[in-house]
Scaffold this motif. Structure first.
Motif, PDB file in Angstrom:
ATOM      1  N   ARG A  41      34.848  12.670 -21.887  1.00 27.01           N
ATOM      2  CA  ARG A  41      34.638  14.016 -22.447  1.00 27.01           C
ATOM      3  C   ARG A  41      34.145  13.921 -23.887  1.00 27.01           C
ATOM      4  O   ARG A  41      33.247  14.652 -24.306  1.00 27.01           O
ATOM      5  CB  ARG A  41      35.943  14.817 -22.414  1.00 27.01           C
ATOM      6  N   GLN A  42      34.752  13.023 -24.650  1.00 26.91           N
ATOM      7  CA  GLN A  42      34.332  12.808 -26.039  1.00 26.91           C
ATOM      8  C   GLN A  42      32.871  12.350 -26.079  1.00 26.91           C
ATOM      9  O   GLN A  42      32.071  12.816 -26.890  1.00 26.91           O
ATOM     10  CB  GLN A  42      35.249  11.748 -26.676  1.00 26.91           C
ATOM     11  N   ASP A  43      32.537  11.461 -25.147  1.00 29.53           N
ATOM     12  CA  ASP A  43      31.168  10.927 -25.037  1.00 29.53           C
ATOM     13  C   ASP A  43      30.169  12.056 -24.758  1.00 29.53           C
ATOM     14  O   ASP A  43      29.128  12.162 -25.413  1.00 29.53           O
ATOM     15  CB  ASP A  43      31.157   9.894 -23.907  1.00 29.53           C
ATOM     16  N   ALA A  44      30.518  12.920 -23.796  1.00 28.15           N
ATOM     17  CA  ALA A  44      29.618  14.021 -23.426  1.00 28.15           C
ATOM     18  C   ALA A  44      29.415  14.967 -24.604  1.00 28.15           C
ATOM     19  O   ALA A  44      28.290  15.416 -24.874  1.00 28.15           O
ATOM     20  CB  ALA A  44      30.186  14.776 -22.223  1.00 28.15           C
ATOM     21  N   LEU A  45      30.499  15.254 -25.325  1.00 29.31           N
ATOM     22  CA  LEU A  45      30.400  16.166 -26.472  1.00 29.31           C
ATOM     23  C   LEU A  45      29.563  15.536 -27.582  1.00 29.31           C
ATOM     24  O   LEU A  45      28.665  16.184 -28.147  1.00 29.31           O
ATOM     25  CB  LEU A  45      31.800  16.520 -26.984  1.00 29.31           C
ATOM     26  N   TYR A  68      25.696  -0.988 -26.926  1.00 26.59           N
ATOM     27  CA  TYR A  68      24.950  -1.293 -25.694  1.00 26.59           C
ATOM     28  C   TYR A  68      23.868  -0.244 -25.418  1.00 26.59           C
ATOM     29  O   TYR A  68      23.265  -0.240 -24.350  1.00 26.59           O
ATOM     30  CB  TYR A  68      25.908  -1.436 -24.509  1.00 26.59           C
ATOM     31  N   GLY A  69      23.630   0.653 -26.354  1.00 26.00           N
ATOM     32  CA  GLY A  69      22.583   1.670 -26.194  1.00 26.00           C
ATOM     33  C   GLY A  69      23.118   2.948 -25.572  1.00 26.00           C
ATOM     34  O   GLY A  69      22.380   3.691 -24.927  1.00 26.00           O
ATOM     35  N   ARG A  70      24.396   3.217 -25.808  1.00 25.91           N
ATOM     36  CA  ARG A  70      25.046   4.401 -25.241  1.00 25.91           C
ATOM     37  C   ARG A  70      24.250   5.671 -25.488  1.00 25.91           C
ATOM     38  O   ARG A  70      24.125   6.528 -24.616  1.00 25.91           O
ATOM     39  CB  ARG A  70      26.442   4.547 -25.872  1.00 25.91           C
ATOM     40  N   LEU A  71      23.693   5.816 -26.708  1.00 25.54           N
ATOM     41  CA  LEU A  71      23.039   7.070 -27.072  1.00 25.54           C
ATOM     42  C   LEU A  71      21.533   7.064 -26.821  1.00 25.54           C
ATOM     43  O   LEU A  71      20.865   8.083 -27.019  1.00 25.54           O
ATOM     44  CB  LEU A  71      23.330   7.381 -28.546  1.00 25.54           C
ATOM     45  N   ALA A  72      20.997   5.937 -26.390  1.00 29.01           N
ATOM     46  CA  ALA A  72      19.538   5.828 -26.211  1.00 29.01           C
ATOM     47  C   ALA A  72      18.962   6.929 -25.312  1.00 29.01           C
ATOM     48  O   ALA A  72      17.899   7.472 -25.623  1.00 29.01           O
ATOM     49  CB  ALA A  72      19.167   4.442 -25.692  1.00 29.01           C
ATOM     50  N   ARG A 212      29.080  19.167 -37.445  1.00 27.29           N
ATOM     51  CA  ARG A 212      29.733  19.658 -36.236  1.00 27.29           C
ATOM     52  C   ARG A 212      30.986  18.808 -36.032  1.00 27.29           C
ATOM     53  O   ARG A 212      30.953  17.596 -36.274  1.00 27.29           O
ATOM     54  CB  ARG A 212      28.844  19.470 -35.007  1.00 27.29           C
ATOM     55  N   GLY A 213      32.053  19.433 -35.561  1.00 32.53           N
ATOM     56  CA  GLY A 213      33.275  18.692 -35.268  1.00 32.53           C
ATOM     57  C   GLY A 213      33.254  18.230 -33.821  1.00 32.53           C
ATOM     58  O   GLY A 213      32.915  18.999 -32.924  1.00 32.53           O
ATOM     59  N   ALA A 214      33.583  16.954 -33.614  1.00 28.79           N
ATOM     60  CA  ALA A 214      33.629  16.430 -32.245  1.00 28.79           C
ATOM     61  C   ALA A 214      35.095  16.283 -31.861  1.00 28.79           C
ATOM     62  O   ALA A 214      35.698  15.237 -32.058  1.00 28.79           O
ATOM     63  CB  ALA A 214      32.893  15.101 -32.160  1.00 28.79           C
ATOM     64  N   VAL A 215      35.658  17.349 -31.343  1.00 31.80           N
ATOM     65  CA  VAL A 215      37.072  17.300 -30.951  1.00 31.80           C
ATOM     66  C   VAL A 215      37.251  17.961 -29.588  1.00 31.80           C
ATOM     67  O   VAL A 215      36.807  19.084 -29.346  1.00 31.80           O
ATOM     68  CB  VAL A 215      37.993  17.906 -32.039  1.00 31.80           C
ATOM     69  N   VAL A 216      37.879  17.210 -28.691  1.00 24.23           N
ATOM     70  CA  VAL A 216      38.136  17.679 -27.328  1.00 24.23           C
ATOM     71  C   VAL A 216      39.641  17.837 -27.176  1.00 24.23           C
ATOM     72  O   VAL A 216      40.390  16.953 -27.561  1.00 24.23           O
ATOM     73  CB  VAL A 216      37.625  16.645 -26.297  1.00 24.23           C
ATOM     74  N   VAL A 217      40.070  18.984 -26.640  1.00 25.43           N
ATOM     75  CA  VAL A 217      41.486  19.162 -26.306  1.00 25.43           C
ATOM     76  C   VAL A 217      41.595  18.923 -24.801  1.00 25.43           C
ATOM     77  O   VAL A 217      41.139  19.741 -24.007  1.00 25.43           O
ATOM     78  CB  VAL A 217      41.986  20.567 -26.705  1.00 25.43           C
ATOM     79  N   ASN A 218      42.157  17.779 -24.430  1.00 21.88           N
ATOM     80  CA  ASN A 218      42.064  17.350 -23.032  1.00 21.88           C
ATOM     81  C   ASN A 218      42.790  18.251 -22.035  1.00 21.88           C
ATOM     82  O   ASN A 218      42.291  18.465 -20.936  1.00 21.88           O
ATOM     83  CB  ASN A 218      42.508  15.899 -22.893  1.00 21.88           C
ATOM     84  N   THR A 230      30.581  23.734 -17.044  1.00 17.66           N
ATOM     85  CA  THR A 230      29.599  22.649 -17.093  1.00 17.66           C
ATOM     86  C   THR A 230      29.278  22.171 -18.514  1.00 17.66           C
ATOM     87  O   THR A 230      28.914  21.029 -18.699  1.00 17.66           O
ATOM     88  CB  THR A 230      28.270  23.075 -16.425  1.00 17.66           C
ATOM     89  N   GLU A 231      29.417  23.023 -19.505  1.00 12.90           N
ATOM     90  CA  GLU A 231      29.054  22.563 -20.851  1.00 12.90           C
ATOM     91  C   GLU A 231      30.173  21.650 -21.387  1.00 12.90           C
ATOM     92  O   GLU A 231      31.333  21.762 -20.985  1.00 12.90           O
ATOM     93  CB  GLU A 231      28.788  23.736 -21.793  1.00 12.90           C
ATOM     94  N   PRO A 232      29.800  20.697 -22.267  1.00 12.32           N
ATOM     95  CA  PRO A 232      30.815  19.748 -22.745  1.00 12.32           C
ATOM     96  C   PRO A 232      31.991  20.461 -23.409  1.00 12.32           C
ATOM     97  O   PRO A 232      31.804  21.415 -24.167  1.00 12.32           O
ATOM     98  CB  PRO A 232      30.059  18.896 -23.763  1.00 12.32           C
ATOM     99  N   SER A 233      33.178  20.017 -23.090  1.00 14.12           N
ATOM    100  CA  SER A 233      34.367  20.589 -23.698  1.00 14.12           C
ATOM    101  C   SER A 233      34.343  20.340 -25.208  1.00 14.12           C
ATOM    102  O   SER A 233      34.006  19.252 -25.655  1.00 14.12           O
ATOM    103  CB  SER A 233      35.599  19.924 -23.077  1.00 14.12           C
ATOM    104  N   GLY A 234      34.691  21.363 -25.963  1.00 11.49           N
ATOM    105  CA  GLY A 234      34.709  21.220 -27.419  1.00 11.49           C
ATOM    106  C   GLY A 234      33.465  21.780 -28.091  1.00 11.49           C
ATOM    107  O   GLY A 234      33.445  21.989 -29.303  1.00 11.49           O
ATOM    108  N   LEU A 235      32.422  22.062 -27.296  1.00  9.17           N
ATOM    109  CA  LEU A 235      31.161  22.552 -27.874  1.00  9.17           C
ATOM    110  C   LEU A 235      31.354  23.914 -28.555  1.00  9.17           C
ATOM    111  O   LEU A 235      30.767  24.183 -29.599  1.00  9.17           O
ATOM    112  CB  LEU A 235      30.087  22.630 -26.784  1.00  9.17           C
TER     113      LEU A 235
END
Ligand SMILES: [Zn+2]
Length: 308
Positions: A41-45, A68-72, A212-218, A230-235
């Motif tokens: 979830r953190q990754d998606a956000l 490893y190119g996570r954001l490529a 922007r804050g990248a914080v997910v409340v699981n 469908t949109e990333p949690s925390g957006l």
């Protein structure tokens, strides 16, 4: 060889600099770390926020600390040239398997980027500044390779995040969230104060950053996922938690002020420079050689190895 025995300012203090000066994540399965549902979830956000903060198009981007190119996948189709830069050869080999010839892969240290001034119109550095004991030095070095108006998109761990501030009066177990100096939370996590980051950005020649804050409340994310969100949690609260520096992870964007135009060059190869003496380097077979100091930098498995 004197440089090698000196502690690198860019790495945590208790890290074995002599043996592995550039290889913070060497041989660990960093990709698996992101497989856990909370991390996913953190990754998606993060990917969504970074996608929104990067320019829609550009000439050249460098991803400093690309792993490893996570954001490529976020940026690879937006730029004419893409450089993936990391200290770890094993992670770069992994990146090469996924990305192949679409990016130029370069190994080296954050504090000594092997590129001419103003080489890139965009520099991305995510989850890197938390390793920097010399934060100001790292920011200045990254500013050096950007031209006037260049985009700097970065993240850091916020020492003064809301949870820390609320917990501090009771426990006083963590570093004072209000003091400006950086705090070493663990050997791989150095937390920085927003006011200090802002000052260092200004000193290095950047505009004020937008965050922007990248914080997910699981718990909340699990609930909304059940309802097919469908949109990333925390957006939804990223702007608010970013603007007020409430989130533990902040993703920022600033522009370079002043300085020269983007360096000319048809290929990334033409932009390389000796990270040791700043002399010109020329390619010969399977290496780059510095014309000034004579130092040679090998090309191994398609990766230009500029580690000192
Ligand atoms: Zn040199």
């Amino acid at each position: 060889m004197s440089k090698r025995s000196e502690p690198s300012r860019g790495l945590p203090k208790d890290f074995s600099v002599a043996e592995k000066s550039c290889s913070l994540y060497e041989d660990i399965e960093y990709e698996q770390y992101w497989d856990d549902p909370a991390q996913a979830r953190q990754d998606a956000l993060e990917k969504r926020l970074i996608s929104e903060m990067l320019p829609a198009r550009g000439r050249r981007i460098i991803d400093v600390g690309c792993g490893y190119g996570r954001l490529a996948p976020v940026y690879i189709d937006r730029f004419d040239s893409v450089v993936l830069y990391d200290g770890s050869m094993s992670l770069l080999r992994h990146a090469r398997e996924d990305i192949g010839e679409r990016a130029v892969l370069v190994a080296g240290d954050v504090m000594n980027l092997p590129f001419r001034a103003a080489s890139f119109d965009t520099l991305l550095t995510i989850r890197v500044l938390q390793h920097m004991t010399d934060l100001g030095g790292a920011i200045r070095e990254m500013r050096r390779v950007l031209p006037r108006g260049g985009s700097f998109v970065f993240s850091y761990h916020n020492k003064r995040n809301a949870r820390r501030v609320l917990a501090y009066p009771k426990t006083r177990q963590t570093a004072d969230p209000f003091s400006l100096e950086s705090a070493e939370v663990s050997p791989t996590l150095i937390s920085h104060h927003p006011t200090r980051v802002a000052a260092l950005l200004g000193d290095a020649g950047f505009t004020d950053a937008e965050y922007r804050g990248a914080v997910v409340v699981n718990g909340l994310a699990q609930l909304t996922e059940k309802f097919g969100r469908t949109e990333p949690s925390g957006l939804a609260w990223a702007s608010f938690t970013g603007r007020h520096a409430l989130a533990p992870w902040l993703v920022g964007r600033a522009s370079a002020v002043g300085g020269g135009e983007l360096a000319p060059g048809d290929s990334v190869e033409a932009l390389f420079e000796c990270p040791d003496c700043r002399g010109n380097v020329a390619r010969s077979d399977e290496s780059y050689r510095c014309g000034a100091c004579g130092r040679s930098y090998p090309i191994v498995d398609g990766i230009a190895d500029f580690r000192l």
